[in-house]
Design a protein around this motif. Structure first.
Motif, PDB file in Angstrom:
ATOM      1  N   HIS A 121       0.945  -1.111  -0.186  1.00 10.49           N
ATOM      2  CA  HIS A 121       0.087   0.048   0.051  1.00 10.49           C
ATOM      3  C   HIS A 121       0.813   1.062  -0.091  1.00 10.49           C
ATOM      4  N   GLU A 122       0.357   2.227  -0.511  1.00 12.53           N
ATOM      5  CA  GLU A 122       1.266   3.452  -0.663  1.00 12.53           C
ATOM      6  C   GLU A 122       1.725   3.958   0.830  1.00 12.53           C
ATOM      7  N   ASN A 123       0.924   3.822   1.740  1.00 12.27           N
ATOM      8  CA  ASN A 123       1.331   4.431   2.948  1.00 12.27           C
ATOM      9  C   ASN A 123       2.561   3.704   3.713  1.00 12.27           C
ATOM     10  N   ALA A 124       2.139   2.237   3.201  1.00  8.07           N
ATOM     11  CA  ALA A 124       3.464   1.492   3.891  1.00  8.07           C
ATOM     12  C   ALA A 124       4.625   1.727   3.258  1.00  8.07           C
ATOM     13  N   VAL A 180       5.733  -0.940  -7.011  1.00  9.18           N
ATOM     14  CA  VAL A 180       4.404  -0.879  -7.340  1.00  9.18           C
ATOM     15  C   VAL A 180       3.336  -0.536  -5.815  1.00  9.18           C
ATOM     16  N   THR A 181       2.763   0.533  -5.941  1.00  7.11           N
ATOM     17  CA  THR A 181       1.775   0.785  -4.667  1.00  7.11           C
ATOM     18  C   THR A 181       0.263   0.812  -5.170  1.00  7.11           C
ATOM     19  N   LEU A 182      -0.486   0.549  -4.071  1.00  9.98           N
ATOM     20  CA  LEU A 182      -1.742   0.673  -4.257  1.00  9.98           C
ATOM     21  C   LEU A 182      -2.576   1.644  -3.384  1.00  9.98           C
ATOM     22  N   ARG A 202      -2.720 -11.695 -10.762  1.00  6.35           N
ATOM     23  CA  ARG A 202      -2.954 -12.995 -11.488  1.00  6.35           C
ATOM     24  C   ARG A 202      -1.764 -13.384 -11.854  1.00  6.35           C
ATOM     25  N   LEU A 203      -1.534 -14.808 -11.560  1.00  4.97           N
ATOM     26  CA  LEU A 203      -0.017 -15.297 -11.860  1.00  4.97           C
ATOM     27  C   LEU A 203      -0.576 -16.910 -12.448  1.00  4.97           C
ATOM     28  N   ASP A 204      -0.484 -17.000 -13.741  1.00  2.61           N
ATOM     29  CA  ASP A 204      -0.935 -17.967 -14.303  1.00  2.61           C
ATOM     30  C   ASP A 204      -2.323 -17.976 -14.073  1.00  2.61           C
ATOM     31  N   GLY A 205      -3.032 -19.082 -13.469  1.00  2.00           N
ATOM     32  CA  GLY A 205      -4.662 -19.135 -13.029  1.00  2.00           C
ATOM     33  C   GLY A 205      -4.725 -18.684 -11.625  1.00  2.00           C
ATOM     34  N   LEU A 206      -3.749 -18.203 -10.879  1.00  2.00           N
ATOM     35  CA  LEU A 206      -3.974 -18.006  -9.433  1.00  2.00           C
ATOM     36  C   LEU A 206      -4.433 -16.598  -9.431  1.00  2.00           C
ATOM     37  N   GLU A 207      -5.341 -16.288  -8.461  1.00  8.08           N
ATOM     38  CA  GLU A 207      -5.601 -14.904  -8.227  1.00  8.08           C
ATOM     39  C   GLU A 207      -5.621 -14.601  -6.833  1.00  8.08           C
ATOM     40  N   ALA A 208      -4.650 -13.399  -6.456  1.00  7.82           N
ATOM     41  CA  ALA A 208      -4.505 -13.129  -5.036  1.00  7.82           C
ATOM     42  C   ALA A 208      -5.239 -11.745  -5.128  1.00  7.82           C
ATOM     43  N   ARG A 209      -6.185 -11.500  -4.259  1.00  8.01           N
ATOM     44  CA  ARG A 209      -6.835 -10.312  -3.857  1.00  8.01           C
ATOM     45  C   ARG A 209      -5.961  -9.464  -2.509  1.00  8.01           C
ATOM     46  N   LEU A 210      -5.789  -8.315  -2.992  1.00  7.60           N
ATOM     47  CA  LEU A 210      -5.159  -7.220  -1.987  1.00  7.60           C
ATOM     48  C   LEU A 210      -6.139  -6.511  -1.416  1.00  7.60           C
ATOM     49  N   ILE A 211      -6.395  -6.461  -0.310  1.00 11.22           N
ATOM     50  CA  ILE A 211      -7.559  -5.691   0.485  1.00 11.22           C
ATOM     51  C   ILE A 211      -6.974  -4.776   1.509  1.00 11.22           C
ATOM     52  N   HIS A 212      -7.237  -3.371   1.349  1.00 12.96           N
ATOM     53  CA  HIS A 212      -6.883  -2.442   2.078  1.00 12.96           C
ATOM     54  C   HIS A 212      -7.677  -2.212   3.197  1.00 12.96           C
ATOM     55  N   VAL A 213      -7.133  -2.397   4.424  1.00 17.77           N
ATOM     56  CA  VAL A 213      -7.941  -2.134   5.772  1.00 17.77           C
ATOM     57  C   VAL A 213      -7.604  -0.928   6.335  1.00 17.77           C
ATOM     58  N   PRO A 214      -7.980   0.123   6.366  1.00 24.35           N
ATOM     59  CA  PRO A 214      -7.655   1.570   6.741  1.00 24.35           C
ATOM     60  C   PRO A 214      -7.491   1.393   8.327  1.00 24.35           C
ATOM     61  N   ALA A 215      -6.615   2.290   8.650  1.00 26.15           N
ATOM     62  CA  ALA A 215      -6.435   2.603  10.043  1.00 26.15           C
ATOM     63  C   ALA A 215      -6.830   1.345  10.955  1.00 26.15           C
ATOM     64  N   ALA A 216      -5.869   0.574  10.843  1.00 25.15           N
ATOM     65  CA  ALA A 216      -5.997  -0.853  11.461  1.00 25.15           C
ATOM     66  C   ALA A 216      -4.840  -1.105  12.320  1.00 25.15           C
ATOM     67  N   HIS A 217      -3.846  -2.156  12.109  1.00 22.27           N
ATOM     68  CA  HIS A 217      -2.833  -2.296  12.668  1.00 22.27           C
ATOM     69  C   HIS A 217      -1.953  -0.907  12.492  1.00 22.27           C
ATOM     70  N   THR A 218      -1.815  -0.537  11.095  1.00 28.42           N
ATOM     71  CA  THR A 218      -1.273   0.649  10.894  1.00 28.42           C
ATOM     72  C   THR A 218      -2.136   1.400   9.786  1.00 28.42           C
ATOM     73  N   ASP A 219      -1.617   2.520   9.024  1.00 23.29           N
ATOM     74  CA  ASP A 219      -2.663   3.041   8.225  1.00 23.29           C
ATOM     75  C   ASP A 219      -2.062   2.363   6.857  1.00 23.29           C
ATOM     76  N   GLY A 220      -1.535   1.417   6.570  1.00 24.62           N
ATOM     77  CA  GLY A 220      -1.277   0.941   5.272  1.00 24.62           C
ATOM     78  C   GLY A 220      -1.360  -0.529   5.134  1.00 24.62           C
ATOM     79  N   ASP A 221      -2.235  -1.217   5.730  1.00 25.11           N
ATOM     80  CA  ASP A 221      -2.335  -2.693   5.879  1.00 25.11           C
ATOM     81  C   ASP A 221      -3.060  -3.314   4.772  1.00 25.11           C
ATOM     82  N   LEU A 222      -2.487  -4.488   4.339  1.00 26.30           N
ATOM     83  CA  LEU A 222      -3.292  -5.337   3.190  1.00 26.30           C
ATOM     84  C   LEU A 222      -3.598  -6.628   3.725  1.00 26.30           C
ATOM     85  N   LEU A 223      -4.743  -7.158   3.317  1.00 23.78           N
ATOM     86  CA  LEU A 223      -4.909  -8.534   3.840  1.00 23.78           C
ATOM     87  C   LEU A 223      -4.710  -9.106   2.327  1.00 23.78           C
TER      88      LEU A 223
END
Length: 293
Positions: free
Chosen positions: A109-112, A140-142, A149-170
């Motif tokens: 994440h861009e904050n991280a 690369v920042t979000l 997407r890598l081959d047929g694999l999908e990873a979803r990057l989910i920003h959760v605001p103001a949680a552990h820090t201000d730039g967390d991704l699940l």
């Protein structure tokens, strides 16, 4: 690699990769969570490796000190294409430089990324963390959510605001039913809320709620600290956090100072279960108090 800021809600990264990597027996340190997804519990945190036919994605990079051990564990695995940092702390981004040197693209994440690039005060250690070298900074920042997407694999990057820090991704792998929560989830003990860089108890509860919404009883959930969990473990952590939040908020609304709240020991009945690890009750309660309005 020059920095690319992504301001759209969804980011899709795809590679057409040529040539399979050499096959190798998995290192015993890796524990398979689902076909193609394995966890490696290092000295500081747990990283998650997702492998496809032609490449791999790693969630978090451990500490700089652990980089040689992680590199040895990755030897013989699929070539590393991406490394996703769940946040900026050195136990999750310290190995970035070594992994980037292998050709992996670093993502955060861009904050991280901003925290990594400048001297940042780490409140729970009471010291300033120097910036990472340029080679260790994500290219690369979000600004919000994204996906890889890598081959047929999908990873979803989910920003959760103001949680552990201000730039967390699940990082969620829906097809494999595996979720990496980063430090938004400490399994079995009190969490750190980094209030010095925008972490809040309300945001952390929301992050755990998001994780619960993404999971079912069969989901394997990687904690930033603690063992691999399941949905029931995540629910227990969420309920504990909400209970402590309410107790501390009640005292704060009554006009108690931070010192008075700590002296009241509002988690005394919870400490035998949740307060027996390296995050001490007073540290946890203080961070909850500091982040409440």
């Amino acid at each position: 690699m020059p920095l690319r800021r992504v301001s759209v809600v969804s980011l899709v990264l795809a590679l057409a990769l040529n040539g399979p990597a050499a096959a190798a027996e998995p290192t015993p340190a890796w524990v398979e969570l689902a076909p193609g997804l394995s966890a490696w519990s290092g000295p500081a945190t747990t990283v998650l490796l997702a492998e496809t036919e032609h490449g791999a994605l790693l969630v978090d990079s451990e500490t700089a000190k652990a980089a040689p051990a992680l590199g040895q564990a990755l030897a013989g695995r699929k070539p590393l294409r991406y490394v996703v940092n769940t946040h900026w702390h050195g136990d999750h981004a310290g190995g970035n430089e070594a992994l980037a040197a292998t050709g992996a693209t670093l993502i955060a994440h861009e904050n991280a990324r901003r925290r990594m690039a400048e001297p940042t005060f780490l409140k729970h250690h009471n010291r300033v963390i120097p910036p990472l070298p340029a080679a260790a900074l994500p290219g690369v920042t979000l600004a919000g959510d994204g996906r890889i997407r890598l081959d047929g694999l999908e990873a979803r990057l989910i920003h959760v605001p103001a949680a552990h820090t201000d730039g967390d991704l699940l990082v969620h792998f829906p097809a494999a039913n595996v979720l990496h929560m980063g430090d938004c989830y400490f399994n079995g003990f009190y969490p750190i809320i980094d209030t010095g860089v925008g972490g809040t108890v309300d945001g952390l509860i929301a992050a755990l709620d998001r994780g619960l919404a993404l999971s079912d009883p069969r989901t394997r959930i990687v904690a930033g600290h603690g063992p691999i969990g399941i949905r029931a473990d995540l629910k227990a952590a969420r309920d504990m956090l909400a209970e402590v939040r309410e107790r501390v908020a009640k005292l704060k609304r009554a006009g108690r100072t931070r010192e008075q709240v700590l002296a009241a020991a509002p988690t005394a009945d919870l400490d035998p279960v949740w307060g027996q690890n390296w995050v001490k009750p007073a540290q946890f309660v203080g961070s909850v108090y500091d982040s409440l309005p």
